[in-house]
Design a protein around this motif. Structure first.
Motif: not given
Length: 145
Positions: A28-34, A44-52, A55-59, A130-132
């Motif tokens: 399932x997807x896992x969502x991380x925001x920081x 800087x604001x980040x959102x990472x959504x890990x799909x199967x 990876x979707x990332x927003x910066x 930071x994202x890496x």
């Protein structure tokens, strides 16, 4: 008898065979925001959504705008990465380099939405760093051989 919208949606999903997925199920997807303060004292604001298999990332910087959207995918057999801009200006490539390097480091398809000013190479470099670091801490990068 009048039913509410949630019941209608639930019954429609059952009819179509669509099942809800929880965050605890494998695959399932896992969502991380920081948010993190850069060396330039810019938040800087980040959102990472890990799909199967991607990876979707927003910066984002200074606002919650979506920004330009890039897609990057590793290719075989040459281990190169193809990148394209899905939404946004063609002449502005802020974020395309980040998407390319993330695809190389993770081995996964990357969808990156980037809202960083285009004339800020140091801010872009800090955001990528930071994202890496976060992707490594989450275990989303492929191990080095």
């Amino acid at each position: 008898m009048v039913s509410n919208g949630a019941e209608i949606v639930g019954s429609s999903m059952n009819e179509l065979g669509i099942k809800e997925q929880s965050d605890e199920v494998d695959g399932s997807s896992k969502i991380t925001c920081f948010s993190q303060l850069s060396e330039d004292d810019i938040t800087l604001h980040f959102q990472i959504i890990r799909l199967q298999k991607q990876i979707y990332a927003w910066v984002g910087c200074s606002s919650s705008k979506f920004g330009h959207l890039y897609a990057a995918a590793p290719t075989r057999p040459s281990n190169a990465v193809g990148v394209t801009c899905l939404i946004g200006g063609a002449s502005d490539n802020t974020g395309s380099g980040i998407a390319r390097r993330l695809a190389l480091k993770t081995g996964l398809n990357i969808i990156l939405a980037c809202n960083i000013p285009k004339n800020s190479p140091m801010l872009e470099a800090n955001a990528e760093k930071m994202l890496v670091q976060k992707l490594i801490s989450l275990g989303y990068t492929k191990p080095k051989c």
